[in-house]
Motif scaffolding. Structure first.
Motif, PDB file in Angstrom:
ATOM      1  N   PRO A  62       0.803  -1.211   0.000  1.00 43.47           N
ATOM      2  CA  PRO A  62       0.000   0.000   0.000  1.00 43.47           C
ATOM      3  C   PRO A  62       0.844   1.273   0.000  1.00 43.47           C
ATOM      4  CG  PRO A  62      -0.089  -1.068   2.142  1.00 43.47           C
ATOM      5  CD  PRO A  62       0.712  -1.959   1.262  1.00 43.47           C
ATOM      6  N   GLU A  63       2.039   1.217   0.561  1.00 43.04           N
ATOM      7  CA  GLU A  63       2.826   2.457   0.671  1.00 43.04           C
ATOM      8  C   GLU A  63       3.403   2.894  -0.669  1.00 43.04           C
ATOM      9  OE1 GLU A  63       5.582  -0.966   1.278  1.00 43.04           O
ATOM     10  OE2 GLU A  63       3.619  -0.393   2.060  1.00 43.04           O
ATOM     11  N   GLU A  64       3.479   1.941  -1.664  1.00 41.81           N
ATOM     12  CA  GLU A  64       4.096   2.297  -2.938  1.00 41.81           C
ATOM     13  C   GLU A  64       3.069   2.732  -3.975  1.00 41.81           C
ATOM     14  OE1 GLU A  64       6.938  -0.211  -4.881  1.00 41.81           O
ATOM     15  OE2 GLU A  64       7.915  -0.599  -2.959  1.00 41.81           O
ATOM     16  N   GLU A  65       1.873   2.995  -3.527  1.00 38.34           N
ATOM     17  CA  GLU A  65       0.834   3.339  -4.502  1.00 38.34           C
ATOM     18  C   GLU A  65       0.992   4.802  -4.942  1.00 38.34           C
ATOM     19  OE1 GLU A  65      -3.312   4.064  -3.700  1.00 38.34           O
ATOM     20  OE2 GLU A  65      -3.722   2.058  -4.413  1.00 38.34           O
ATOM     21  N   ASN A  66       1.928   5.003  -5.846  1.00 38.22           N
ATOM     22  CA  ASN A  66       2.135   6.376  -6.322  1.00 38.22           C
ATOM     23  C   ASN A  66       1.234   6.655  -7.532  1.00 38.22           C
ATOM     24  OD1 ASN A  66       3.318   4.874  -8.293  1.00 38.22           O
ATOM     25  ND2 ASN A  66       5.404   5.289  -7.616  1.00 38.22           N
ATOM     26  N   THR A  67       1.468   7.778  -8.154  1.00 34.98           N
ATOM     27  CA  THR A  67       0.544   8.200  -9.228  1.00 34.98           C
ATOM     28  C   THR A  67       0.585   7.260 -10.420  1.00 34.98           C
ATOM     29  OG1 THR A  67       2.322   9.706  -9.780  1.00 34.98           O
ATOM     30  CG2 THR A  67       0.357  10.668  -8.779  1.00 34.98           C
ATOM     31  N   ILE A  68       1.763   6.711 -10.718  1.00 32.34           N
ATOM     32  CA  ILE A  68       1.856   5.843 -11.903  1.00 32.34           C
ATOM     33  C   ILE A  68       0.963   4.621 -11.745  1.00 32.34           C
ATOM     34  CG2 ILE A  68       3.412   4.426 -13.291  1.00 32.34           C
ATOM     35  CD1 ILE A  68       5.634   6.450 -12.461  1.00 32.34           C
ATOM     36  N   ILE A  69       1.028   4.012 -10.552  1.00 35.47           N
ATOM     37  CA  ILE A  69       0.198   2.832 -10.310  1.00 35.47           C
ATOM     38  C   ILE A  69      -1.273   3.208 -10.380  1.00 35.47           C
ATOM     39  CG2 ILE A  69      -0.475   1.147  -8.546  1.00 35.47           C
ATOM     40  CD1 ILE A  69       2.394   0.908  -7.792  1.00 35.47           C
ATOM     41  N   LYS A  70      -1.578   4.391  -9.872  1.00 35.46           N
ATOM     42  CA  LYS A  70      -2.974   4.861  -9.923  1.00 35.46           C
ATOM     43  C   LYS A  70      -3.443   4.951 -11.369  1.00 35.46           C
ATOM     44  CE  LYS A  70      -3.854   7.657  -5.824  1.00 35.46           C
ATOM     45  NZ  LYS A  70      -3.695   9.022  -5.311  1.00 35.46           N
ATOM     46  N   VAL A  71      -2.563   5.520 -12.205  1.00 34.49           N
ATOM     47  CA  VAL A  71      -2.926   5.685 -13.617  1.00 34.49           C
ATOM     48  C   VAL A  71      -3.138   4.330 -14.257  1.00 34.49           C
ATOM     49  CG1 VAL A  71      -2.034   6.388 -15.859  1.00 34.49           C
ATOM     50  CG2 VAL A  71      -1.863   7.928 -13.927  1.00 34.49           C
ATOM     51  N   ILE A  72      -2.209   3.388 -13.974  1.00 31.46           N
ATOM     52  CA  ILE A  72      -2.338   2.046 -14.562  1.00 31.46           C
ATOM     53  C   ILE A  72      -3.630   1.397 -14.089  1.00 31.46           C
ATOM     54  CG2 ILE A  72      -1.342  -0.275 -14.570  1.00 31.46           C
ATOM     55  CD1 ILE A  72       1.413   1.108 -14.458  1.00 31.46           C
ATOM     56  N   ARG A  73      -3.956   1.595 -12.802  1.00 29.55           N
ATOM     57  CA  ARG A  73      -5.185   1.005 -12.278  1.00 29.55           C
ATOM     58  C   ARG A  73      -6.401   1.577 -12.978  1.00 29.55           C
ATOM     59  NH1 ARG A  73      -5.996   1.514  -6.034  1.00 29.55           N
ATOM     60  NH2 ARG A  73      -7.908   2.565  -6.642  1.00 29.55           N
ATOM     61  N   LYS A  74      -6.320   2.874 -13.272  1.00 30.52           N
ATOM     62  CA  LYS A  74      -7.447   3.492 -13.972  1.00 30.52           C
ATOM     63  C   LYS A  74      -7.590   2.906 -15.369  1.00 30.52           C
ATOM     64  CE  LYS A  74      -7.696   7.966 -11.739  1.00 30.52           C
ATOM     65  NZ  LYS A  74      -6.991   9.252 -11.703  1.00 30.52           N
ATOM     66  N   ILE A  75      -6.427   2.743 -16.036  1.00 30.35           N
ATOM     67  CA  ILE A  75      -6.478   2.239 -17.406  1.00 30.35           C
ATOM     68  C   ILE A  75      -7.097   0.848 -17.438  1.00 30.35           C
ATOM     69  CG2 ILE A  75      -5.057   1.464 -19.345  1.00 30.35           C
ATOM     70  CD1 ILE A  75      -3.125   3.682 -18.685  1.00 30.35           C
ATOM     71  N   ARG A 122     -16.247  10.095 -16.891  1.00 28.93           N
ATOM     72  CA  ARG A 122     -17.471   9.298 -16.805  1.00 28.93           C
ATOM     73  C   ARG A 122     -17.278   7.933 -17.444  1.00 28.93           C
ATOM     74  NH1 ARG A 122     -21.112  13.749 -19.509  1.00 28.93           N
ATOM     75  NH2 ARG A 122     -19.163  13.819 -20.638  1.00 28.93           N
ATOM     76  N   ILE A 123     -16.523   7.898 -18.572  1.00 29.49           N
ATOM     77  CA  ILE A 123     -16.287   6.623 -19.251  1.00 29.49           C
ATOM     78  C   ILE A 123     -15.199   5.842 -18.530  1.00 29.49           C
ATOM     79  CG2 ILE A 123     -15.532   5.550 -21.401  1.00 29.49           C
ATOM     80  CD1 ILE A 123     -16.735   7.888 -22.866  1.00 29.49           C
ATOM     81  N   ARG A 124     -14.167   6.568 -18.070  1.00 33.11           N
ATOM     82  CA  ARG A 124     -13.016   5.901 -17.476  1.00 33.11           C
ATOM     83  C   ARG A 124     -13.426   5.113 -16.239  1.00 33.11           C
ATOM     84  NH1 ARG A 124      -9.160  10.218 -16.455  1.00 33.11           N
ATOM     85  NH2 ARG A 124     -10.318  10.492 -14.535  1.00 33.11           N
ATOM     86  N   THR A 125     -14.288   5.709 -15.406  1.00 30.79           N
ATOM     87  CA  THR A 125     -14.655   5.029 -14.170  1.00 30.79           C
ATOM     88  C   THR A 125     -15.942   4.225 -14.311  1.00 30.79           C
ATOM     89  OG1 THR A 125     -15.800   7.012 -13.495  1.00 30.79           O
ATOM     90  CG2 THR A 125     -13.552   6.748 -12.705  1.00 30.79           C
ATOM     91  N   GLY A 126     -16.593   4.352 -15.454  1.00 31.98           N
ATOM     92  CA  GLY A 126     -17.788   3.547 -15.688  1.00 31.98           C
ATOM     93  C   GLY A 126     -19.049   4.109 -15.085  1.00 31.98           C
ATOM     94  N   HIS A 127     -18.982   5.339 -14.530  1.00 28.88           N
ATOM     95  CA  HIS A 127     -20.200   5.950 -13.980  1.00 28.88           C
ATOM     96  C   HIS A 127     -20.866   6.774 -15.055  1.00 28.88           C
ATOM     97  CE1 HIS A 127     -19.417   4.585  -9.967  1.00 28.88           C
ATOM     98  NE2 HIS A 127     -18.186   5.016 -10.067  1.00 28.88           N
ATOM     99  N   GLU A 128     -21.440   6.082 -16.039  1.00 32.42           N
ATOM    100  CA  GLU A 128     -22.066   6.833 -17.120  1.00 32.42           C
ATOM    101  C   GLU A 128     -23.423   7.331 -16.699  1.00 32.42           C
ATOM    102  OE1 GLU A 128     -21.771   6.279 -21.364  1.00 32.42           O
ATOM    103  OE2 GLU A 128     -20.775   4.396 -20.931  1.00 32.42           O
ATOM    104  N   VAL A 129     -23.803   8.479 -17.294  1.00 31.54           N
ATOM    105  CA  VAL A 129     -25.104   9.040 -16.927  1.00 31.54           C
ATOM    106  C   VAL A 129     -26.227   8.274 -17.610  1.00 31.54           C
ATOM    107  CG1 VAL A 129     -24.621  11.354 -16.186  1.00 31.54           C
ATOM    108  CG2 VAL A 129     -24.505  10.808 -18.607  1.00 31.54           C
TER     109      VAL A 129
END
Lengths: 354, 297
Positions: free
Chosen positions: A9-22, A347-354
């Motif tokens: 959990p401590e290494e969750e920097n922005t790059i990992i966040k971006v990859i997780r989003k992708i 909206r598309i990236r996270t799947g919360h479409e209207v």
């Protein structure tokens, strides 16, 4: 995937966040959906390339080999036999379904047959060297005009002044004036009046500095034409989108909160750019066509130039080959633009479409 | 008194609808000039001759590349034709072609947009998919492919070619409009009273769509004229008549720009731009007219 993150959990920097989003589920689903759609588009378009020459009345072979006048009966029979031999050699006497399957098999091997005009050469080997010429025009023109046009358009919509209105009318002119005529104006100024560039084909690319400078000088004019026409469209569109955003409640609220003008413009632009991004596809498709005409006008040896000479010289394999390669570029480009848009739009990236 | 009132009203019209008045006035005068001139000078292919010294002998030769003069305001072109007359005929033919393209495109778009959404189900899905697929197709490569397969192309054939790959944009915008109209209260009321879907589409929704269809028509006209000129410029447009694009084709083919014949290559482009700007300004003024919320406060 979640387990991985729990481990460190401590290494969750922005790059990992971006990859997780992708790789989030919703986004993958979106990409898959788009991929299937563009595959269907591609299939239909290539089938058109098979159907159009066969549906249009007239026999291409008889158009290529016109019967010479004054033949005797035996000569005439020999002539017809020659045409029929060629027909069976090209596989054009098979039943339609078999031809269609052969067409796809050849396509998967990227084999479109030999060109007529440069006979022993295969169409693929002939066309591929021309692709970079078109792409160096299309891609920079699309991206630079998008950023430049939207930047200027946002400012034009946000700050109202006489000077800005004047600039707006200039952009309207750039958008409405046909691009091929704009090309003639640019040619008049830079080639005829100033004499900066000669009206010839550019030299073959090499690392020799003098050749490189000449190549770039030939490149500038078609690029400038495409850039100006496209920037006009983006700027006028962005201006009206920004004006529309100015009426929104959040703009009033941020004004009352005392945000600086620049900050408010940034917010307005950020919201106005999403609808603009959806227009990127259509503009890309139009730009491919526009580039083909511009290449012909400016003697730039790209896909459009060889497409034109194939069409006037009735070089059928080259016509079909160039067309299919253009379709591949268009479909792939559209797919890339779409998945980029899906990544940018939350909206598309996270799947919360209207 | 009455005249003054009328004048005042007219003044108000010009003041508040200046763009509409100017664009419609300009457009009508442009059309009048073109059509009247085409009647006065019915033959654009007439070649004017002049005496010229050739090898020590006076000969009657076509007056090619004549400079602009009082008799020929735009000079004569590479075949010795009066360039102004050619321009008038070209503009008229381009306009007629654009008109055909716009009519066919709007018809197809209205059919697909309205019928699909009201029938619903598989038909709707299919129409939506077809529209989206055609929307990805790049027009100009398709037009080059089609044109290269037909050697003799009349204006009508080229118009059909352009329609084949121009309708999707119109269809999509009309479809979106129908979808938003479909949710309005009056449609629900008709549905509750038991009116059939097709009847609602034709009697209730279509009248509300007329203004929007006219907008699409104006844009399609400018697209049609511009596309025709684009493919004519590379010599793959129609082969029978003079259009603005054909004139530009001659200019590119005979290097008018490099040789400095500005009176030959500039006018067709100016007329084309005027057409397109007028259609756009008609479009935006119509938007304001039909959508009062966008009008100036």
């Amino acid at each position: 995937m979640l387990v991985e993150i729990k481990e460190k959990p401590e290494e969750e920097n922005t790059i990992i966040k971006v990859i997780r989003k992708i790789t989030s589920n919703a986004y993958l689903k979106f990409v898959l959906k788009k991929g299937v759609f563009y595959f269907v588009v591609f299939f239909v378009a290539v089938s058109f390339a098979y159907l159009i020459p066969r549906l249009i009345p007239g026999d291409p072979l008889r158009q290529l080999f016109i019967e010479p006048p004054g033949l005797t009966e035996a000569q005439r029979a020999a002539f017809l036999r020659k045409v029929e031999d060629l027909r069976s050699y090209l596989g054009l006497d098979l039943p339609p379904l078999e031809q269609y399957i052969n067409f796809w098999i050849n396509f998967l091997r990227l084999d479109f047959g030999p060109t007529y005009s440069h006979y022993p050469m295969r169409v693929r080997d002939y066309v591929i060297p021309f692709i970079p010429y078109t792409m160096v025009l299309v891609i920079p023109a699309l991206l630079i005009s998008f950023f430049f046009g939207n930047l200027v358009g946002g400012r034009l919509g946000f700050h109202k002044s006489k000077k800005n209105t004047l600039v707006y009318y200039l952009f309207i002119f750039l958008m409405a004036a046909p691009f091929y005529w704009l090309a003639l104006i640019i040619m008049e100024i830079f080639v005829h009046q100033l004499g900066l560039v000669s009206y010839t084909y550019p030299p073959a690319p090499s690392f020799d500095p003098a050749t490189l400078i000449r190549l770039v000088s030939h490149y500038i004019l078609p690029f400038l034409t495409l850039l100006l026409t496209d920037a006009g469209g983006w700027a006028t569109g962005m201006r009206s989108m920004t004006i529309h955003e100015l009426d929104q409640d959040y703009m009033w609220y941020s004004k009352k909160l005392g945000f600086s003008k620049n900050k408010r413009r940034q917010y307005a632009q950020r919201n106005a750019i999403l609808p603009q991004l959806t227009g990127l596809n259509l503009r890309f498709n139009a730009l491919i066509g526009a580039t083909m005409i511009i290449e012909y006008v400016f003697l730039w040896p790209g896909l459009g130039d060889i497409f034109f000479y194939a069409a006037t010289g009735r070089d059928y394999p080259l016509i079909i080959g160039t067309f299919i390669i253009t379709i591949i570029i268009v479909v792939f480009g559209n797919f890339l633009i779409d998945i980029t848009y899906g990544f940018i739009d939350p909206r598309i990236r996270t799947g919360h479409e209207v | 008194m009455n005249v003054k009132k009328l004048f005042n009203r007219f003044q108000g019209l010009i003041k508040f609808h200046s763009r509409e008045v100017i664009s419609i006035g300009l457009f009508i005068s442009l059309l009048m000039i073109i059509f009247i001139a085409a009647v006065i000078y019915p033959d654009p292919d007439k070649i004017y001759l002049e005496e010229r010294l050739l090898g020590g002998e006076l000969k009657l030769l076509p007056r090619i590349y004549g400079e602009p003069s009082l008799r020929f305001p735009l000079g004569t072109d590479q075949k010795g034709r009066d360039n102004l007359v050619v321009l008038m005929h070209g503009a008229r033919n381009s306009f007629v072609l654009g008109f055909f393209v716009a009519i066919f495109c709007t018809l197809i778009a209205t059919l697909i947009g309205a019928v699909g959404t009201f029938k619903g189900g598989i038909l709707d899905e299919a129409f939506g998919l077809i529209t989206n697929i055609f929307l990805v197709f790049p027009q100009i490569p398709f037009l080059i492919l089609l044109a290269s397969m037909v050697q003799q192309r009349s204006m009508f054939v080229v118009a059909i070619f352009i329609v084949l790959f121009s309708w999707p944009w119109a269809a999509r915008s009309i479809r979106a409009q129908v979808l938003s109209l479909k949710e309005r209260a009056f449609v629900n009321v008709s549905k509750i009273t038991g009116v059939s879907g097709i009847k609602i589409a034709i009697l209730e929704v279509l009248p509300n769509m007329i203004s929007y269809i006219m907008l699409v028509f104006a844009i399609m006209m400018s697209i049609g004229i511009g596309l025709e000129a684009g493919i004519s410029l590379i010599g793959l447009g129609q082969t029978t008549d003079i259009t603005l694009g054909k004139m530009l084709y001659d200019s590119v083919q005979d290097s008018h720009v490099i040789n400095g014949y500005i009176h030959l290559w500039a006018p067709p482009g100016i007329v084309l731009s005027m057409f397109i700007i007028l259609f756009y300004s008609m479009h935006s003024s119509m938007v304001e007219l039909f959508n009062p919320r966008l009008r100036k406060k």
